[in-house]
Design a protein around this motif. Structure first.
Motif, mmCIF file in Angstrom:
data_model
loop_
_atom_site.group_PDB
_atom_site.id
_atom_site.type_symbol
_atom_site.label_atom_id
_atom_site.label_comp_id
_atom_site.label_asym_id
_atom_site.label_seq_id
_atom_site.Cartn_x
_atom_site.Cartn_y
_atom_site.Cartn_z
ATOM 1 N N VAL A 20 0.853 -1.185 0.000
ATOM 2 C CA VAL A 20 0.000 0.000 0.000
ATOM 3 C C VAL A 20 0.885 1.230 0.000
ATOM 4 N N THR A 21 0.601 2.159 -0.906
ATOM 5 C CA THR A 21 1.280 3.442 -0.863
ATOM 6 C C THR A 21 0.256 4.529 -0.553
ATOM 7 N N LEU A 22 0.694 5.515 0.230
ATOM 8 C CA LEU A 22 -0.116 6.693 0.552
ATOM 9 C C LEU A 22 0.617 7.899 -0.031
ATOM 10 N N PRO A 23 0.217 8.363 -1.204
ATOM 11 C CA PRO A 23 0.960 9.437 -1.886
ATOM 12 C C PRO A 23 1.128 10.699 -1.048
ATOM 13 N N LYS A 24 0.136 11.014 -0.224
ATOM 14 C CA LYS A 24 0.205 12.247 0.558
ATOM 15 C C LYS A 24 1.434 12.286 1.446
ATOM 16 N N TYR A 25 1.803 11.129 2.004
ATOM 17 C CA TYR A 25 2.928 11.075 2.947
ATOM 18 C C TYR A 25 4.163 10.393 2.352
ATOM 19 N N GLY A 26 4.056 9.887 1.128
ATOM 20 C CA GLY A 26 5.182 9.183 0.533
ATOM 21 C C GLY A 26 5.439 7.828 1.152
ATOM 22 N N ASP A 27 4.471 7.267 1.847
ATOM 23 C CA ASP A 27 4.635 5.977 2.519
ATOM 24 C C ASP A 27 4.464 4.811 1.549
ATOM 25 N N HIS A 28 5.203 3.750 1.799
ATOM 26 C CA HIS A 28 5.023 2.474 1.081
ATOM 27 C C HIS A 28 5.080 1.357 2.125
ATOM 28 N N TYR A 29 3.898 0.825 2.453
ATOM 29 C CA TYR A 29 3.809 -0.250 3.441
ATOM 30 C C TYR A 29 3.800 -1.596 2.719
ATOM 31 N N ALA A 30 4.507 -2.559 3.283
ATOM 32 C CA ALA A 30 4.549 -3.907 2.719
ATOM 33 C C ALA A 30 4.422 -4.918 3.854
ATOM 34 N N TRP A 31 3.679 -5.985 3.597
ATOM 35 C CA TRP A 31 3.538 -7.028 4.615
ATOM 36 C C TRP A 31 3.219 -8.374 3.970
ATOM 37 N N ASN A 32 3.304 -9.411 4.770
ATOM 38 C CA ASN A 32 3.063 -10.782 4.327
ATOM 39 C C ASN A 32 1.703 -11.263 4.803
ATOM 40 N N LYS A 33 1.319 -12.451 4.339
ATOM 41 C CA LYS A 33 0.092 -13.088 4.807
ATOM 42 C C LYS A 33 0.423 -14.234 5.759
ATOM 43 N N VAL A 34 -0.561 -14.622 6.579
ATOM 44 C CA VAL A 34 -0.364 -15.714 7.515
ATOM 45 C C VAL A 34 -0.904 -17.018 6.929
ATOM 46 N N THR A 35 -0.603 -18.126 7.596
ATOM 47 C CA THR A 35 -1.064 -19.445 7.169
ATOM 48 C C THR A 35 -2.540 -19.621 7.499
ATOM 49 N N THR A 36 -3.257 -20.274 6.608
ATOM 50 C CA THR A 36 -4.669 -20.588 6.820
ATOM 51 C C THR A 36 -4.832 -22.106 6.919
ATOM 52 N N CYS A 37 -5.669 -22.565 7.824
ATOM 53 C CA CYS A 37 -5.906 -23.995 7.994
ATOM 54 C C CYS A 37 -7.410 -24.276 8.038
ATOM 55 N N ILE A 38 -7.848 -25.233 7.232
ATOM 56 C CA ILE A 38 -9.238 -25.684 7.248
ATOM 57 C C ILE A 38 -9.295 -26.985 8.040
ATOM 58 N N HIS A 39 -10.035 -26.999 9.120
ATOM 59 C CA HIS A 39 -10.133 -28.174 9.993
ATOM 60 C C HIS A 39 -11.382 -29.001 9.662
ATOM 61 N N ASN A 40 -11.328 -30.265 10.040
ATOM 62 C CA ASN A 40 -12.451 -31.205 9.847
ATOM 63 C C ASN A 40 -12.826 -31.334 8.377
ATOM 64 N N ILE A 41 -11.817 -31.547 7.547
ATOM 65 C CA ILE A 41 -12.042 -31.660 6.108
ATOM 66 C C ILE A 41 -12.964 -32.827 5.766
ATOM 67 N N LEU A 42 -12.765 -33.956 6.427
ATOM 68 C CA LEU A 42 -13.481 -35.170 6.048
ATOM 69 C C LEU A 42 -14.777 -35.384 6.798
ATOM 70 N N SER A 43 -14.872 -34.907 8.032
ATOM 71 C CA SER A 43 -16.086 -35.141 8.821
ATOM 72 C C SER A 43 -16.268 -34.023 9.831
ATOM 73 N N GLY A 44 -17.494 -33.869 10.298
ATOM 74 C CA GLY A 44 -17.796 -32.815 11.260
ATOM 75 C C GLY A 44 -17.954 -31.467 10.588
ATOM 76 N N ARG A 45 -18.149 -30.457 11.394
ATOM 77 C CA ARG A 45 -18.327 -29.102 10.881
ATOM 78 C C ARG A 45 -16.972 -28.470 10.592
ATOM 79 N N ARG A 46 -16.759 -28.070 9.348
ATOM 80 C CA ARG A 46 -15.491 -27.453 8.990
ATOM 81 C C ARG A 46 -15.371 -26.068 9.627
ATOM 82 N N TRP A 47 -14.167 -25.735 10.035
ATOM 83 C CA TRP A 47 -13.924 -24.388 10.561
ATOM 84 C C TRP A 47 -12.529 -23.945 10.126
#
Length: 548
Positions: free
Chosen positions: A330-357
Motif C-alpha cells: 500500500v502506498t499513501l501518496p500524501k505522505y510518501g509511505d510504502h507499506y509492505a507485509w506478508n500473509k499468515v497461514t490458513t488452515c481448514i479443519h475437519n475436512i473429512l467429517s464434522g463441521r469445517r472451521w
C-alpha cells in the motif's frame, strides 16, 4: 428504588381486592363512604407509583450513555449543483459492563470515502443493563442495504472516478442457495493425496463457491475506508495502526466460508471492480498457471494497493493448510509511505467429517519501506492446548528503538482495538452479515456483489473477465449439473492449451502485469498501466484477448 415500586404495586393490589370484595358481597349503595375512602386510597397509591416511576426514569436517563449520532455530509459531485446535505443518524444501542472491557471510551471514526464523510460523536460512556455492544461506525458503512451510501453510484461505465454518474441498486442476495454436499465422499478423492499440493486435484463443483481467487483479492478491500482514513492521519504511529487494522480486516470474510473453496482462475483470466461508493477501481489477472499466481492492482485518490500471491496447499488427513507466498503493498501518496507485509497461514479443519472451521495463524510484519520510524508486528494466535481463545490477534507498534508505542488486540472476525482494556479504542469492526447467509455460502454483503454482471457493463469488460465464466455462473444460479460439465470442459481446455504452449516453446505473457524485482530482490508482478487505457474507447471488444 425498585423495592419502593414493588411496595406501591402491592398496596394497589390490596386496595383493589378490598374494593372488589365489598362490591360483590354487599349492596354498593350502602357503603358509599367506604368505597369513596378506598377510591381515595387507590388514587394516592397511583400517584405515588407515578412519582416513583418519574424519579426512576430520571435516575436511569442520567446513568446511561447518550444516544450516539453519526453526522453525515453528502457532498454533491462536481457536475451537480446544490449545497451539502447534513443528516444526523442516531445509534441507540448502549454499552454493557461486559462490553466495556473491549470497547473504547469513545467510538473511533474512520470512514473518509470520496463522496460521503462520516464522523461519530458521543458523550462519556457509562454502563447500563443492556447486554448489547455499542454500534460502531463500521456497522453503518458496511451495511449497504441500510446506509446512506445506498444512494452512491456503484460503478462508472467509462472507468473514471469522476463522481458524476450516480445510480442505485446492487443486489442483496444470490440467485440460488449453496448446493447440498452431504453426499460427497471427500475421502475417496483425497486419500491418495495426503501431504501433497491439492491445487492440482480436481474437486466436485459442489465444493466450490461462485467466486474465484481473482475476486477474493478484491474482497480484501471491503474495508478500504481504513486506508482512506490512514491517508488523512498525520501521526505516523496512528497511520500504522490503521494499516494494521486493514491487514487484519482482510481475513474477516473467511469466518463463515470454511465449507467451500473459490474457483481456480485459468491463465489469462481477469476481473475488474469499480466502486465509486468506496472511491477505488480494481483489476486482477491470473499471470501464471504453474505455479498459480494471481496479481491485482487497486487505486484511488488516497492510496494505491497491489499484491501478487501464490498458494501452496497441503492436505494432512483431517485438515488442509494453505501457505501463501507473496507480499501486499500500500502506498499513501500524501505522505510518501510504502507499506509492505506478508500473509499468515490458513488452515481448514475437519475436512473429512464434522463441521469445517477455519483458522489463521502466524505473524504479519508491516514495514514502511520509505521510513524506519516505526514497525508493526501482528500475531494471529494459533489455537492449542494452552490457548483456547480462538481467532485471537495481538500486535504492537514499535518505534526505531524497539519501544512499544501502541498495543493492538482483538479477533480477526470481530474487531481490532488499540490500547489497554477497558479504555482501548476500537479501530475496526466488521459489518453484520446478510439474512440467511448460512444458506448462501456464508457470503458477506460485499461478496454477494462481486460476481454481479450488470448488462450495461457486458460490452465494456474484456472477454476474459471472471463474470463471463460459465461454470461459475451456473453454480451461482443453482444449476449444479451444468456447472460441473462446464468446469470439466474448461479444465480440459486449459490442459490442452498448456500442452500446446509447452510443445511449441510458447511463453505466456500477461496482458496487464509485468514481472519486476522488488526492494528485497524478490520476483513480483506489478501493473503495466495498460488496463484502464485499453478499457477506454474503442474498448476491449476491438482488442485481441485469449479465448478461455
Amino acid at each position: 428504588m425498585h423495592s419502593l415500586l414493588k411496595s406501591a404495586f402491592n398496596s394497589i393490589a390490596i386496595e383493589k381486592e378490598k374494593l372488589k370484595q365489598i362490591v360483590s358481597e354487599q349492596d354498593v349503595t350502602g357503603h358509599n363512604a367506604q368505597i369513596a375512602h378506598l377510591r381515595q386510597s387507590l388514587s394516592q397509591a397511583l400517584n405515588q407509583n407515578a412519582e416513583l416511576r418519574s424519579r426512576l426514569n430520571r435516575i436511569h436517563s442520567e446513568s446511561v450513555i447518550c444516544d450516539q449520532v453519526v453526522s453525515v455530509n453528502i457532498i454533491p459531485s462536481p457536475d451537480e449543483t446544490g449545497e451539502q446535505i447534513h443528516v444526523s443518524l442516531p445509534l441507540n444501542q448502549q454499552v454493557s459492563n461486559e462490553s466495556r472491557l473491549s470497547m473504547s471510551e469513545s467510538v473511533s471514526e474512520f470512514f473518509d470515502a470520496q463522496e460521503v464523510l462520516i464522523s461519530a460523536s458521543s458523550s462519556e460512556n457509562e454502563a447500563s443493563d443492556d447486554e448489547s455492544y455499542i454500534s460502531d461506525v463500521s456497522d453503518n458503512i458496511s451495511e449497504d442495504n441500510t446506509s446512506v451510501t445506498d444512494n452512491i453510484s456503484r460503478q462508472i461505465l467509462n472507468g473514471e472516478l469522476t463522481g458524476g454518474a450516480f445510480r442505485n441498486g446492487r443486489r442483496t442476495c444470490l440467485p440460488a442457495p449453496s448446493p447440498d454436499t452431504s453426499n460427497i465422499n471427500l475421502w475417496n478423492i483425497l486419500r491418495n493425496n495426503i501431504g501433497k499440493d491439492l491445487s492440482k486435484v480436481s474437486m466436485p463443483v459442489e465444493l466450490n463457491e461462485p467466486l474465484n481467487t481473482l475476486q477474493h483479492l478484491c474482497e480484501e478491500l471491503e474495508y478500504s475506508e481504513l486506508l482512506d482514513k490512514a491517508a488523512e492521519t498525520d501521526d505516523p504511529y496512528e497511520r500504522m495502526v490503521l494499516i494494521a487494522a486493514f491487514a487484519a480486516s482482510g481475513y474477516a470474510s473467511t469466518y463463515f466460508r470454511a465449507g467451500s473453496k473459490p474457483f481456480n482462475p485459468v491463465l489469462g483470466e481477469t476481473y475488474e471492480c469499480i466502486r465509486e461508493d468506496k472511491g477505488f477501481r480494481f483489476f486482477s489477472e491470473q499471470v501464471s498457471h504453474h505455479p498459480p499466481i494471481s496479481a491485482c492492482h487497486c487505486e484511488s485518490k488516497n492510496f494505491v494497493f497491489w499484491q501478487d500471491i501464490r498458494w501452496k496447499n497441503k492436505f494432512w488427513g483431517k485438515s488442509m493448510e494453505i501457505l501463501p507466498v507473496g507480499a501486499l503493498n500500500v502506498t499513501l501518496p500524501k505522505y510518501g509511505d510504502h507499506y509492505a507485509w506478508n500473509k499468515v497461514t490458513t488452515c481448514i479443519h475437519n475436512i473429512l467429517s464434522g463441521r469445517r472451521w477455519i483458522e489463521h495463524y502466524g505473524e504479519i510484519t508491516i514495514r514502511n519501506t520509505k521510513s524506519s520510524i516505526c514497525i508493526c508486528k501482528l500475531t494471529f494466535v494459533k489455537l492449542n492446548y494452552w490457548n483456547s481463545n480462538a481467532n485471537e490477534v495481538q500486535g504492537v507498534i514499535m518505534d526505531q528503538e524497539g519501544k512499544v508505542v501502541h498495543r493492538l488486540f482483538g479477533k480477526w472476525h470481530e474487531g481490532l482495538y488499540c490500547g489497554v482494556a477497558p479504555s482501548a479504542k476500537c479501530i475496526w469492526r466488521p459489518g453484520s452479515m446478510p439474512t440467511n447467509y448460512e444458506r448462501y455460502y456464508g457470503f458477506t454483503r460485499f461478496a454477494i456483489e462481486l460476481n454481479e454482471l450488470d448488462p450495461a457493463l457486458k460490452d465494456l469488460l474484456p472477454a476474459t473477465d471472471a463474470r463471463f465464466r460459465p461454470d461459475q455462473r451456473f453454480l451461482e444460479e443453482g444449476n449444479v449439473e451444468a456447472a460441473s460439465a462446464d468446469k470439466q470442459r474448461i479444465e480440459e481446455l486449459q490442459r490442452s492449451r498448456r500442452r500446446y504452449m509447452e510443445e511449441n516453446n510458447i511463453e505466456y505473457k500477461p496482458k496487464f502485469f509485468k514481472k519486476v524485482n522488488d526492494a528485497n530482490q524478490r520476483e513480483a508482478w506489478v501493473s503495466n498501466d495498460a488496463y484502464w487505457e485499453l478499457r477506454k474507447d474503442p474498448g476491449f471488444s476491438k482488442i485481441e484477448t485469449p479465448v478461455l
